[in-house]
Scaffold this motif. Structure first.
Motif, PDB file in Angstrom:
ATOM      1  N   LEU A  59     -31.680 -78.270  94.101  1.00 42.94           N
ATOM      2  CA  LEU A  59     -32.723 -77.469  95.170  1.00 42.94           C
ATOM      3  C   LEU A  59     -31.601 -76.300  95.556  1.00 42.94           C
ATOM      4  O   LEU A  59     -32.524 -74.969  95.491  1.00 42.94           O
ATOM      5  N   ALA A  60     -30.477 -76.193  95.510  1.00 46.88           N
ATOM      6  CA  ALA A  60     -29.552 -74.700  95.645  1.00 46.88           C
ATOM      7  C   ALA A  60     -29.847 -73.838  94.416  1.00 46.88           C
ATOM      8  O   ALA A  60     -29.897 -72.734  94.416  1.00 46.88           O
ATOM      9  N   ALA A  61     -29.946 -74.390  93.129  1.00 39.93           N
ATOM     10  CA  ALA A  61     -30.021 -73.797  91.859  1.00 39.93           C
ATOM     11  C   ALA A  61     -31.448 -72.992  91.875  1.00 39.93           C
ATOM     12  O   ALA A  61     -31.521 -71.771  91.191  1.00 39.93           O
ATOM     13  N   ARG A  62     -32.374 -73.796  92.493  1.00 37.55           N
ATOM     14  CA  ARG A  62     -33.802 -73.243  92.215  1.00 37.55           C
ATOM     15  C   ARG A  62     -33.957 -72.403  93.330  1.00 37.55           C
ATOM     16  O   ARG A  62     -34.639 -71.392  93.259  1.00 37.55           O
ATOM     17  N   SER A  63     -33.514 -72.622  94.760  1.00 37.41           N
ATOM     18  CA  SER A  63     -33.852 -71.537  95.723  1.00 37.41           C
ATOM     19  C   SER A  63     -32.486 -70.395  96.216  1.00 37.41           C
ATOM     20  O   SER A  63     -33.076 -69.662  97.145  1.00 37.41           O
TER      21      SER A  63
END
Length: 290
Positions: A59-63
């Motif tokens: 999720l960190a990589a996407r957002s």
């Protein structure tokens, strides 16, 4: 139903606690709170000091923002057991069981049930020599600590003074406080302590322990009563005084229950002749209302 005499005769507090709880835990509902368990519940933003292992890196990589995965676990509350170990608890019923014997068994069984439910359990034993306190823990060795403290407790003296009791309410910590006491007091000291504990922890379940020979006044003939805490004596004829005694006792019990409930306590009267099952069910009902 296992009688308290049978459980006491086992001379094994851990075994007695397990036997007393048999059948009660089947199907018992476990309350749930947010934690680091196995069942996913929700995300929340990362805060400094959080466990990085709980970060959702995908999720960190996407957002380009950091979030932690919160889950649910089955540890739900702190159960604070408070046992009155003043001299009046040495009173024996006709079955030879003292209030302290019954109180030990009851606290041990409550600790066992609470631990099986995933709760952290603490214990405070009240006696004039000072508080004996075990802070709340949910680790595997806590039950052994509690059993040892209960097994080595003797009833003596009068209720501790306010300075001795001060550490109990100095720190606010949400908990369900369960007090086992005969509520024999000189000037409302038990009531004041429980009122402060309710303000500090939130909930109080008061288990009022009476001997059956007190409730039924089974005494006969000329008899001398002695206050176990003050030594004061009273001589009377049991047959002549039975009716007046029972009337006075019933009025005191009604007043005691009314005062307890007016302070917001959950009040439950017990007899040393009754199985522990009723008190354990009361705890589970109170816990389920959570």
């Amino acid at each position: 139903m296992l009688t308290p005499e049978y459980l006491h005769a086992l001379q094994n507090l851990p075994l007695a606690a397990r036997r007393a709880a048999e059948g009660l835990l089947h199907g018992a509902h476990l309350s749930r709170r947010k934690g680091a368990g196995m069942e996913f519940s929700q995300y929340r933003p990362y805060q400094p000091g959080d466990d990085l292992r709980r970060l959702d890196w995908r999720l960190a990589a996407r957002s380009d923002r950091y979030y932690l995965r919160e889950s649910e676990v089955d540890t739900s509350l702190v159960v604070h057991l408070v046992l009155d170990a003043t001299a009046s608890m040495n009173h024996q019923d006709d079955n030879g069981l003292s209030k302290l014997h019954y109180g030990r068994l009851l606290c041990a069984a409550l600790a066992y049930v609470a631990t099986q439910q995933g709760d952290a359990v603490s214990l405070t034993i009240l006696h004039p020599g000072g508080l004996r306190h075990l802070p709340p823990r949910a680790d595997a060795r806590q039950l052994s600590r509690l059993y040892h403290a209960l097994e080595t407790t003797e009833a003596a003296g009068q209720f501790p003074d306010s300075a001795t009791l001060a550490p109990l309410t100095a720190r606010r910590q949400p908990a369900l406080t369960i007090c086992v006491s005969d509520l024999y007091e000189a000037s409302g000291e038990i009531e004041r302590l429980l009122t402060r504990l309710r303000a500090a922890s939130g909930e109080v379940l008061l288990l009022h322990l009476m001997a059956r020979n007190e409730l039924d006044f089974t005494f006969k003939g000329a008899i001398t009563f002695e206050d176990l805490e003050t030594g004061q004596q009273l001589q009377l004829d049991a047959g002549q005084q039975r009716r007046a005694w029972q009337q006075h006792l019933q009025q005191w019990l009604r007043d005691t229950a009314q005062r307890a409930r007016s302070h917001g306590f959950d009040y439950h009267q017990l007899s040393t002749a009754e199985p522990l099952t009723g008190a354990l069910r009361e705890f589970l009902r109170r816990r389920a209302r959570g």
